[in-house]
Structure formats: structure tokens, C-alpha cells
Design a protein around this motif. Structure first.
Motif, PDB file in Angstrom:
ATOM      1  N   VAL B 547       0.918  -1.216  -0.116  1.00  8.50           N
ATOM      2  CA  VAL B 547      -0.321   0.129  -0.037  1.00  8.50           C
ATOM      3  C   VAL B 547       0.876   1.232  -0.026  1.00  8.50           C
ATOM      4  N   VAL B 608      -9.477   5.412  -0.293  1.00 11.87           N
ATOM      5  CA  VAL B 608      -8.427   5.173  -1.273  1.00 11.87           C
ATOM      6  C   VAL B 608      -8.090   6.384  -1.849  1.00 11.87           C
ATOM      7  N   VAL B 619      -3.662  -1.483  -2.683  1.00 14.37           N
ATOM      8  CA  VAL B 619      -5.086  -1.326  -1.965  1.00 14.37           C
ATOM      9  C   VAL B 619      -5.584  -2.849  -2.333  1.00 14.37           C
TER      10      VAL B 619
END
Lengths: 473, 793
Positions: B547, B608, B619
Motif C-alpha cells: 500500500v 482510497v 490497495v
């Protein structure tokens, strides 16, 4: 009215220039001084003693040998010394002359203390509070409500021994709003810089009139609607949804913002007066509501005996509180600072433990110096107003048997409000005067000397009756 | 400042005289008029519609014969939105302006002029309704307080930042409104429809003006204020020390306190100078109003007091004296609050009243920074040059948002929540840096904006206009950081987005995003396979690193966009290598790992960030792991485009494609355990207070210069899916117990200090060396902040 008071120049009313020795009486015995120099007026207080005769009765000693009298008791005249408080008010211009006169007449100068209060234009609130407590407690009918268009302009309040708490709004140059909770507990809870000095200062700038009283006179002749913007000037009528009537002032001096015309002095002075009175009225109401006080006393040179300012303040208070709060004025409010200062200085003598009574003979009446009431006076240079109070020998208390002391009114008829009754009784007392004089002379051992004094009494009392006929308050 | 605004005459800032057709825009579609004629200024409002372009994405039909290698296609569509225009001008221009409007109206019979205010009433062609002035004022006030962030501010002349903006509290009632026009009205507002005039005073702006004119022979209000700002009131007023020689201690009165306004002029024989008298008058009136306001506030138990009316309007000197007075009288208990758009309240209210059948109050509105002039742009004190001009304009534009704004129900204390981490209004070095940074990045933005358009030639012209406008905004902000409320990185980013939209660059990054998404998708399965081969513990760490590495791909950050521009092959693996090695700058990973060993979360709400590698390789695998643990996942993405952030439209297509390849994502979607929602935002930052989904962007703007003021407002039919309902469902029904916020814009510039009532995870890579330095780290430092609210450990 003018004629009547004008005619009083030779009397003891002292509402006009008097030789200093008639104003500063009993100076030789003066014990303590307090002076309160305000923005325009100086207030002087002193404590003195006066000698006067009292009639005493004494029972004959019926056990004595020699020829018992058939009289029950004998009458004798005795000299008695009593304490008296003198309060004198005069324009600041006379300070020098007056102080010089006093200095020259003091005997034992080293014992005297002069307490200066006031500090010019702002109010020294604890002293005013003290003075206010003193007059409210000791002078019957000290406080009154002003109603210009009522039968009786002045509606006096009955003295309530329970005077606390109250709000004192002193309008000097500025405004001090003082909450008085007890004899010794005062708090300045608010104030405003928009006060008498603002009326005077702005008024002087706008009208080129430098005298406060003249400004008031201008104001009493003006039409504020020429200068102020009213609700109806904006909305064409009332502004119903907000409950604003058309005559309400929307903006003080609002018309002078855009108009190119010149405004007349009278109108500007009136507008200024309204602006300041309304503002103080609203502030007083808000402070009264915030502190849960229903009695609001107004004082200070802005108010002092001026019907036009009392009227606008009263109007404003009524408008803002819808009658919940009453604007109360004091007959002797001009002396509050001096009385307070004097009381503070005289604490060792415990003046507060005594009761004091107004001496009607030595005191000027309400409005005696008001230029509106007496335009002639304006021309005179120095006017003096006096208040004398005698110490009563014991504290007065309510008869404990009264059902409701606060609503108790000793007098059955109020002649201030009942004009026919007033007429009758004034006539009645005047008629009876000759008889009284005769009996007074007869009561004295020396008829010759007594006749002269009786004549003086007669003159003075007749003048008081005449004054009362025109100024029942 | 003067130079700067003077130089703007050729820009769109509208802070100076403009030809009427640039002020009264969109007249041909005008639907409804409202006019507010005040003592000196007329405010006009009308409702109209504008067309503008929006970028749409559409999935290719992959069942068609010739399958494209592209995931989706981008198309530009014209959209019609409603707009509310507000114009403010000197009363002298009424005739000219109304004539102009009359000439340009098409279907006059439908228009109604709603007149408010105490001034004269001018009719157009239709009937003139005289609306209640106070009702309009309150309606307008409620409207701006509810809809404009940083609408209210505290004024502090000598503080670092003159204007301290209040965070918007959705709970605006009750409050006290003190309107200082010719007179003063003091109104208690208890709800949308309930208000009461509890007091008032005849000593107001008209008194300052009227008495001032009599005393100084100066007829103009602004000139009187200028005189006042130069005067010494102590020459005219009697102070406490003039009486006592010093302070009056026993009453707590300081020596400098005014004992009597104009007290010295009562007895002095000297002449007083105009400046001193004007100053004394100003003090007298301000103090009086201040005291009255305090008393009424106390009497009614109100702590918020807003001041408005022409006496206040943008005049620092009156705001200062009123603030001083309030502070003096309440000893800080009550704050004097002012409104940025105070001058428009009546016009906005009159319009809202007239437009009641359209229910404008059911919508939320957002200020459009592109079309709005800043606070104080018309103040003669700030810009003396402007005084000389005859007719000048001031504008505000607001976008209408499709739904009412609500707080994220998971905020611990919504009323104390401040989204922005840094207040650039108060932090001068930070402000300098960020303004420089945004200006530096401008050329790159322009280049990409042009590249996003089909016709580069035509686009270049528009891009040049955008560039000029945004550069001018930055310059304005350098001199007046308070122009649009508190200056923050978020507001700078939002301003840029608004300016881009203004010139029809709805999505400059659309093609870049498309390219990135297409290429990243090719690696998805490979990445997932690699992760599955790791041990559980190693996998958790790899997912977090994924991420973070994915988040390095961000065109919004200058350091990164340089690398991306020069080396498009900058790979995911290389990004991972760039990351700081543990321990990170903020490192809660061990605690997070411990938590993962415990029971799974019920539901995670994931905000996000970027498209491409970030969403697909960073993600999605993380989401996949959560789903496998039995945690439901809600992915919240932007409704509208901002930089290279993935939009809801793009994410829907992406997720479908990933679902086609991946059974975990597929079953998640099918079983409704993976949900996509719009955040409602079109900003790279995140304000957790306000959620909406403007599927149809709309805007309303107010144009402002010295004396003419244009306000434009856009309205659109409401969309059917209400995000606030979705959010409520997520939080309440799914019992959301984890909020994940990713990226510098959402987790660092904003929300870094946000306290949530459930567990939260904030992940970001510091891609800006200055910011890293500020936070005590270095470039590519990692923030991994895992927080558990007290009492829930």
C-alpha cells in the motif's frame, strides 16, 4: 411660576445667589467637610451643630412645703444643641470664592478634613451608593417616577425601609451602573462612555452652544424627526413583522448622512438627547434584567432636575421593559456623592446609626434651580441649592404591628395628586397662619422680640405655601 | 497588494470594473430574480443555468468482436447545471444595470423581482414583491453558515493572523445576529424558521455616517472610516486617567478607558481635527453596540454572536473596535464573529425565499474558489487604489452539492474536528513554502491539462487562461492568506481543481490514469500470487509495504511527478526499495500485527487515493486479505476527479475487472461484502465532516469588487443515491470498526490528528521533503499510524 420663584429672591429659599454667610451656615461649629467637585457643579457637605430652643415641661414637686401650685407642670425654654448636616451645591466657577470664605470662617481648622470625591466627571460609585442609601432611608418621598403628561408629573414613592437591592445609574460625563446590595456592598456592573459629557461635547460641536443648560433648552424646542431616520422613513409605515412602530427611531442622525440640507440646532440637540437617553435607558434595562433588579434610580448631572432628560429616560425605560422596570429619580440625587463622601469621612461618628430628617425650612425645593421651570434664573450668575438635615434623637423603626410596612402610607390624602383637596388645604393653612403667629408670640416671654421672629416665620411659611401651590411636589 | 489587484484587470478575477455582460452572465437562461437595495449598495441575485464539460468513463464492451486493450474509454460530455448569480453594485448604477438586464431577458413573464432592504424599490417588468428584510437576512445567514466552510471568523488586528476562521459546525443554532445597518437590529435565531428581534438600537452605521458628516463635512461613509483610522480618539474623549490621573483601581477601570465620549469637547475651546472626531465617534458607536450585544447574548444565554451590516462589511477598523468592545465587556466569554459573505445575506435570503418551490435549502452548497473574489478584495484600506474607481465588482461562486452534508458518524467529536493539519494562515513559513510549491508545479499541471484535451491548439488557449487565473489566486493568497477562509494545502488543491473546471479541464489526468490503470492491472495476479506464497506474518508486512509503495505513485507530489515524468518505468519494486526501512517515522506496525492476530474486524471503511499501481497493486491485495479474514470492506473513492486520484466511476470498472480474475474479490462483490461508495469529494484531501455525492457538479458564485458584486449559483436535480444514507448504513448496520485513510492528502495534510471513535489506520509516504522535514523525517519517510480510541483497547 417664574414670577413666584423670581419673587423668592428675598426669602430663605436660597435658590438664587445669596451672600455666602447665608449659605454656609453654622460654619463656626463646622466639624467635618466633604467636597465633591463634579464636571460643572461642586457639592460641599459639612457637619455642624446648631443651638435652638426647645420647650420642656417639668412636673412641680407636689411634696414640697411652700405653696403648692395649682398647675400640673411648669414650662421652660431650654437651649439644645443638635447635629445638622449641611449640603450645598454650586457651580464650579465659585469654588475659589466659597473655599476662601469657608477658610476665613473656620475656627479650629486643624480638626477638619476635606474629602475630595468625584474626581471630576466620572462617578465614584461606592460614595454615590452610600449617599443614595442614606437619602433613600432617611428622606420620605425621596424617590419619584416622572410622567410628563400625567395629572401629576411627579409620583413619589413611599419610603420602603427595605431599600435593597437596587440599581443606581449615575449619568455624569459618562455613565456608571452600580448594583447596590446592602449598606456596604456595591458593584459597578456596567457603564458607558455615552453620557452627559457626550451630550454636552457633541452638542457643543454640533450647535456651537457651549452651555449644558442651553443645550437642554435647545433640545426641548427641537424636532428630532428632522434629523433621525424613523422606521416609517424606511418602510413607509410600521415594520409589523418585527413589531416596530413607524415612529420608532431607526437610526439616530440617519437623515444627516445623506441629506445636503443644513439642520437646525434645536433639532440636532433633540436628536442627540434622544439618542443618549434611549441608549442609557436600554443599557439600564438590560443590566436590571440581567441582575433581577426592579428598582432603577437615575442620577447625575445629566438628569439633575431636568424634566426633558427625565422624560426621555423614563420613555426609554418604559419602551424597553414594557413597564417591568420603573425609572426612579431622586430629589436629592445631586448630593449623593457629597453625602457619601461625608458619611465615609464621618464613620467614627456613626452617622448611619442615627435617623435623619429633612429640615424643610433650610432646604430648597425640587426644581428650584431648573432653567425650564424658572427661565429667569438662567440670567443669574451663581445659584445655590441647599439641603439641611437634622439628626433625630433615635432611630426610627416601623411599628411592628403594621400589617405590611412596605405598603403602609401614613397620609390618608395625597395632595400632590388631588388638586381640589390641595387647593383647600393650602388655603386653610394660609388662613390659619395669623392665628398661629399670634399664639407663637404669646408663647414667648419677650413679646417684642418674639414679634420680629414671628414675622420672619410668617414670611417664610407663607412663601413655602405659595411655592407648594405652584410646585406641589 | 494594490499592484497585484491592479494587475488583475485582464484576468477573470472581476475585482474591478467589468463590462455588464461579464457581470450579468448567463442572463439568457435566467429564471428568477431577487434584488436587495440597501442604503448604498444594491445586491441582485438571479438563478440561471450553465453548460460545462464533464469527463465520463465507460467500460468497453469486452464481449464485442474487436476487444480493445484498454480497460475503459474516456468521453467528454456537456452537462447543464443551474447556477445562482449574485451581483452587488453602487445604487448609482441601478438604472444602467436594470436596463442591461431588461434588454437581455428572454422570457420576462416568468420572472419575479423580490425586493428587500430599506431602500427604494425598483421594478423590472414583473411584479415586485417586497420581502421581509429580516427574514431574508436570517435565511441568508443560515445558508452561508451551513454551507460555506470557514464562513465565520474572529478578527484580531495584532495577531499573527488577522483572521481566525471558525471550523464549521453543522449545528449552527442558536445564535445572535447583530445587524448594523443604519440602525442596529439584534436578532436571536433559534432555528431555520424561528427568529426574534430581541433588541435594537438607533445608534448604528447611520449615526456614524450622519454625525460624522455633520462633524467633519465628509459625506462619504468610506472616507469617514478612513478619517477614523487615522485619528486619535484620546484628543476628544475624556479618559479615566484624564479624571483620576491614572487608573481607577477600586472599580477596575484602567486609565485608558473612555470615561466620556466627546467629553473633552464639552469644555475645551480648541478646534478638534476631523480624524480625531471620526475616531471618537467610531469608538463610541462600536463600544455601545458591543456592550448591547454582550448584554443580549448573556440575557439569552447565547455564546455565538455574528456581526453584519454595512457598518462592518469588510472594514478592519470597525471589526477591530467591535471585537475590542466585545472582549472588554465579556472578558472573553463571548466572541465577536464576522462573516466572509455578510454583504450577500439579504440577497441570498431573498433569492432562497423566492426559490422556495425549488427547495434550495435541501441542498448543500460549496464555495467555488475559482469564481469568487477573496475577502477584503474590496476594502479601501487594503487597496486604496480601488477607491478611485467608480464601479467595481465582487464575486462569490458556489457549487451546489447534491445532498446535505453530514458528519462521518465515526468522528469522536465532530464539533472539535479540524480536517487540516496545518493552518497556513497562521504559519507563515509553511505558507511561503506551499505557495511556492504550487506555483512551481503550475507549468506541469498546464502541460497535462492540455494533453488531456482532444484539440491541443484550442486547449492551449484555455490552459493559458487557467494558468493566469490560478497564478493570480496564488499571488492574492500570498498577500491576503485569509481571502478564502483558513488557507490550507487542501484549499490550495481545491482552488486548483475549481480553476481547472472553470476552463473546462474537468479531468487533466484522465489519460494518465487510464494508462496507469491498464498497465497495473496486468501485474495484479502476479502480485497476488507472490503474496500468497509468503508466511502469514510476512504477508501482513508485505501488504502494508505494498500500500505504501503504491502510494508513492502520485502525480500530486512534485518530487514524484519529476521521477514519473523522466522515468515512466519507475516500477513498483523500485518504489518499495525507495521506502524508508523500519522503524518508520511513525511506526505502529507491531501493534497492527498484534491486532490482526485477534478477531477480524466487522467492517472496514477504506478511503482510497491514487489510480494505477496504488489502487490495483497496493490497495486491492490489502482489501483481499481483509475479505479473506471475514471483514467486510467499503471502498470510498472520489466522486469527481482530482489529480490522479481514482474516481468512483473508474474504481467500479477496475473492481469488475479484478473480480473477473480474482475469486475473493468476486465473491466479496457478489455477497455484498465489498461495497464501493462515493466520498462525495472532488479533492485530493478529505474533510470527514462533509459527505455528498455531486454526480452532477453544480456551482453558484458570487462576484465581488468594490461596489458591484455578482453571485452565481447553479442548481441540478438531485441524484437518487444518497451517500449520507450509504454512510449511515455502513457505520450503523455494518458496524464499521475500522477506518483506513491512505495518502498524503487525506492522511497527512488532513486528518492526521483526527480522532475517530473506532480503530483507525493512517498510511502515507512523505513525498515532499519540506513536509518530511517539518514532521522530523526525510523524503519517502513512512507514516503508519494505527490508533485505538481510549477505552476500546
Amino acid at each position: 411660576m417664574a414670577e413666584c420663584v423670581g419673587g423668592s429672591s428675598h426669602t430663605m429659599d436660597k435658590s438664587i445667589t445669596l451672600p455666602p454667610d447665608q449659605i454656609f451656615r453654622n460654619l463656626e461649629n463646622a466639624k467635618r467637610f466633604a467636597i465633591d467637585i463634579g464636571g460643572s457643579l461642586t457639592k460641599l457637605a459639612y457637619y455642624s451643630t446648631v443651638q435652638h430652643k426647645v420647650a420642656k415641661v417639668r412636673s412641680f414637686d407636689h411634696t414640697a412645703k411652700e405653696a403648692p401650685s395649682d398647675k400640673l407642670y411648669e414650662i421652660s425654654m431650654q437651649e439644645e444643641v443638635t447635629a445638622r448636616l449641611h449640603f450645598i451645591k454650586f457651580e464650579n466657577a465659585y469654588i475659589e470664592t466659597c473655599l476662601d470664605f469657608i477658610k476665613d470662617h473656620l475656627v479650629n481648622t486643624e480638626t477638619k478634613v476635606i474629602k475630595a470625591t468625584g474626581g471630576g466627571l466620572i462617578v465614584c460609585c461606592p460614595l454615590h451608593g452610600r449617599g443614595c442609601n442614606f437619602v433613600l432611608k432617611n428622606i420620605p418621598h425621596e424617590a419619584f417616577v416622572y410622567a410628563r403628561h400625567a395629572d401629576s408629573e411627579f409620583r413619589f414613592q413611599t419610603t420602603n425601609p427595605d431599600i435593597f437591592p437596587y440599581l443606581l445609574v449615575n449619568i455624569g460625563s459618562g455613565v456608571s451602573i452600580v448594583k447596590v446590595e446592602s449598606e456596604d456592598k456595591f458593584e459597578r456592573i456596567g457603564g458607558s462612555s455615552i453620557g452627559g459629557g457626550t451630550f454636552w461635547g457633541l452638542g457643543a460641536l454640533l450647535t456651537k452652544t457651549k452651555r449644558f443648560d442651553e443645550l437642554l433648552q435647545l433640545a426641548s424646542k427641537g424636532q428630532h424627526t428632522n434629523v433621525d431616520m424613523l422606521v416609517k422613513d424606511i418602510y413607509g409605515g410600521s415594520y409589523g413583522c418585527l413589531g416596530l412602530t413607524g415612529d420608532l427611531i431607526a437610526s439616530s442622525f440617519g437623515k444627516s448622512a445623506t441629506a445636503d440640507t443644513d439642520f437646525c440646532k434645536e433639532d440636532m440637540a433633540k436628536s442627540l438627547l434622544h439618542m443618549i437617553s434611549n441608549d442609557i435607558g436600554q443599557l439600564a434595562c438590560l443590566y436590571a434584567k440581567l441582575h433581577g433588579l426592579s428598582r432603577v434610580y437615575f442620577g447625575g448631572f445629566f438628569i439633575r432636575g431636568h424634566p426633558v432628560t427625565m422624560h426621555t429616560i423614563t420613555y426609554s425605560i418604559n419602551f424597553f421593559t414594557k413597564g417591568e422596570v420603573q425609572a426612579l429619580f431622586l430629589r436629592h440625587e445631586g448630593y449623593l456623592g457629597a453625602i457619601g463622601a461625608f458619611l465615609k469621612g464621618a464613620e467614627e461618628d456613626n452617622p448611619n446609626q442615627y435617623s435623619w430628617g429633612e429640615n424643610y425650612a433650610g432646604s430648597s425645593g425640587l426644581m428650584s434651580v431648573s432653567p425650564e421651570m424658572n427661565p429667569l434664573q438662567r440670567a443669574r450668575s451663581g445659584t445655590f441649592d441647599m439641603l439641611e438635615m437634622d439628626r433625630l434623637e433615635r432611630q426610627l423603626v416601623n411599628l411592628p404591628l403594621l400589617q405590611d410596612p412596605s405598603s403602609y402610607i401614613p397620609d390618608t390624602m395625597d395632595l400632590t395628586e388631588d388638586a381640589p383637596a390641595r387647593e383647600y388645604w393650602l388655603y386653610c393653612f394660609e388662613e390659619a397662619l395669623d392665628g398661629v403667629v399670634k399664639r407663637a408670640v404669646a408663647s414667648q416671654p419677650d413679646p417684642q422680640e418674639a414679634a420680629t421672629r414671628a414675622e420672619k416665620f410668617c414670611q417664610k411659611y407663607r412663601h413655602k405655601l405659595q411655592t407648594l401651590r405652584h410646585q406641589p411636589l | 497588494m494594490a499592484e497585484c489587484v491592479g494587475g488583475s484587470s485582464h484576468t477573470m478575477d472581476k475585482s474591478i470594473t467589468l463590462p455588464p455582460d461579464q457581470i450579468f452572465r448567463n442572463l439568457e437562461n435566467a429564471k428568477r430574480f431577487a434584488i436587495d437595495i440597501g442604503g448604498s449598495l444594491t445586491k441582485l441575485a438571479y438563478y440561471s443555468t450553465v453548460q460545462h464539460k464533464v469527463a465520463k468513463v465507460r467500460s468497453f464492451d469486452h464481449t464485442a468482436k474487436a476487444p480493445s486493450d484498454k480497460l475503459y474509454e474516456i468521453s467528454m460530455q456537456e452537462e447543464v447545471t443551474a447556477r445562482l448569480h449574485f451581483i452587488k453594485f453602487e445604487n448609482a448604477y441601478i438604472e444602467t444595470c436594470l436596463d442591461f438586464i431588461k434588454d437581455h431577458l428572454v422570457n420576462t413573464e416568468t420572472k419575479v423581482i423580490k425586493a428587500t432592504g430599506g431602500g427604494a424599490i425598483y421594478g423590472l417588468t414583473g411584479p415586485v414583491d417586497k420581502e421581509d428584510e429580516m427574514t431574508c437576512l436570517i435565511k441568508g445567514c443560515n445558508f452561508v453558515l451551513k454551507n460555506i466552510p470557514h464562513e465565520a471568523f474572529v478578527y484580531a488586528r495584532h495577531a499573527d493572523s488577522e483572521f481566525r476562521f471558525q471550523t464549521t459546525n453543522p449545528d449552527i443554532f442558536p445564535y445572535l445576529l447583530v445587524n448594523i445597518g443604519s440602525g442596529v437590529s439584534i436578532v436571536k435565531v433559534e432555528s431555520e424558521d424561528k427568529f426574534e428581534r430581541i433588541g435594537g438600537s438607533s445608534i448604528g452605521g447611520g449615526t456614524f455616517w450622519g454625525l460624522g458628516a455633520l462633524l467633519t463635512k465628509t459625506k462619504r461613509f468610506d472616507e469617514l472610516l478612513q478619517l477614523a483610522s487615522k485619528g486619535q480618539h484620546t484628543n476628544v474623549d475624556m479618559l479615566v486617567k484624564d479624571i483620576y490621573g491614572g487608573s481607577y483601581g477600586c472599580l477596575g477601570l484602567t486609565g485608558d478607558l473612555i470615561a466620556s465620549s466627546f467629553g473633552k469637547s464639552a469644555t475645551a475651546d480648541t478646534d478638534f481635527c476631523k480624524e480625531d472626531m471620526a475616531k471618537s465617534l467610531l469608538h463610541m458607536i462600536s463600544n455601545d453596540i458591543g456592550q448591547l450585544a454582550c448584554l443580549y447574548a448573556k440575557l439569552h444565554g447565547l455564546s455565538r454572536v455574528y456581526f453584519g451590516g454595512f457598518f462592518i462589511r469588510g472594514h478592519p477598523v470597525t471589526m477591530h473596535t467591535i471585537t475590542y468592545s466585545i472582549n472588554f465587556f465579556t472578558k472573553g466569554e463571548v466572541q465577536a464573529l464576522f462573516l466572509r459573505h455578510e454583504g450577500y445575506l439579504g440577497a441570498i435570503g431573498a433569492f432562497l425565499k423566492g426559490a422556495e418551490e425549488d427547495n434550495p435549502n435541501q441542498y448543500s452548497w460549496g464555495e467555488n474558489y475559482a469564481g469568487s473574489s477573496g475577502l477584503m478584495s474590496v476594502s479601501p484600506e487594503m487597496n486604496p487604489l480601488q477607491r478611485a474607481r467608480s464601479g467595481t465588482f465582487d464575486m462569490l461562486e458556489m457549487d451546489r452539492l447534491e445532498r446535505q452534508l453530514v458528519n462521518l458518524p465515526l468522528l469522536q467529536d465532530p464539533s472539535s474536528y479540524i480536517p487540516d493539519t496545518m493552518d497556513l494562515t497562521e504559519d507563515a513559513p509553511a505558507r511561503e513554502y506551499w505557495l511556492y510549491c504550487f506555483e512551481e508545479a503550475l507549468d506541469g499541471v498546464v502541460k497535462r491539462a492540455v494533453a488531456s484535451q482532444p484539440d491541443p491548439q484550442e486547449a492551449a488557449t484555455r490552459a493559458e487562461k487557467f494558468c493566469q487565473k490560478y497564478r493570480h489566486k496564488l499571488q492574492t493568497l500570498r498577500h491576503q492568506p485569509f481571502a478564502y477562509g483558513s488557507l490550507t494545502v487542501r484549499s490550495l488543491l481545491d482552488t486548483r481543481e475549481h480553476c481547472l473546471n472553470e476552463f473546462n479541464f474537468p479531468d487533466p489526468y484522465s489519460k494518465i490514469k487510464q494508462r496507469e490503470n491498464d498497465s497495473a492491472l496486468k501485474y495484479f495476479q502476479k502480485a497476488v500470487k507472490a503474496l500468497e506464497q509468503l508466511s502469514w506474518e510476512d504477508r501482513q508486512f508485505a501488504l502494508v509495504r505494498g500500500v505504501l509503495a503504491g502510494n508513492v505513485f502520485d502525480w500530486g507530489a512534485k518530487a514524484v511527478s519529476d521521477v514519473l515524468e523522466s522515468d515512466p518505468e519507475f516500477g513498483f519494486e523500485e518504489a518499495k526499495r525507495q521506502l524508508e526501512v523500519r522503524p518508520w517515522l511513525v511506526d505502529c506496525f507491531d501493534r497492527w500485527l498484534e491486532r490482526l492476530k485477534g478477531p477480524p474486524h466487522k467492517c472496514a471503511l477504506f478511503f482510497v487515493d491514487n489510480s494505477g499501481v496504488d489502487i490495483i497493486l497496493g490497495v486491492m491485495p490489502f482489501v483481499r486479505e481483509l475479505l479473506s479474514r471475514g471483514t467486510e470492506v467499503v471502498l470510498a473513492s472520489n466522486s469527481g476527479p482530482a489529480l490522479n486520484d481514482v474516481t468512483n466511476g473508474e474504481l467500479q470498472i477496475l473492481t469488475e475487472r479484478i473480480a473477473a480474475m480474482d475469486p475473493v474479490i468476486r465473491s466479496g462483490l457478489k455477497e455484498d461484502r465489498l461495497t464501493l461508495v462515493q466520498s462525495g469529494s472532488s479533492s485530493p484531501c478529505l474533510d470527514l465532516r462533509w459527505f455528498f455525492s455531486p454526480s452532477y457538479p453544480s456551482s453558484y458564485r458570487i462576484v465581488s469588487t468594490a461596489e458591484v458584486c455578482v453571485c452565481v449559483c447553479v442548481c441540478v436535480p438531485p441524484s437518487l443515491s444518497r451517500l449520507d444514507k450509504v454512510l449511515a448504513m455502513v457505520v450503523r448496520e455494518r458496524q464499521t470498526d475500522l477506518v483506513i485513510i491512505e495518502g498524503m492528502g487525506r492522511a497527512i495534510h488532513t486528518n492526521y490528528h483526527a480522532m475517530l471513535s473506532c480503530e483507525s489506520l493512517k498510511m502515507a509516504v512523505l513525498k515532499n521533503s519540506w513536509l518530511a522535514d517539518r514532521l522530523g523525517g526525510k523524503l519517502f519517510s513512512v507514516v503508519f499510524k494505527y490508533e485505538v480510541p481510549a477505552g476500546k483497547c
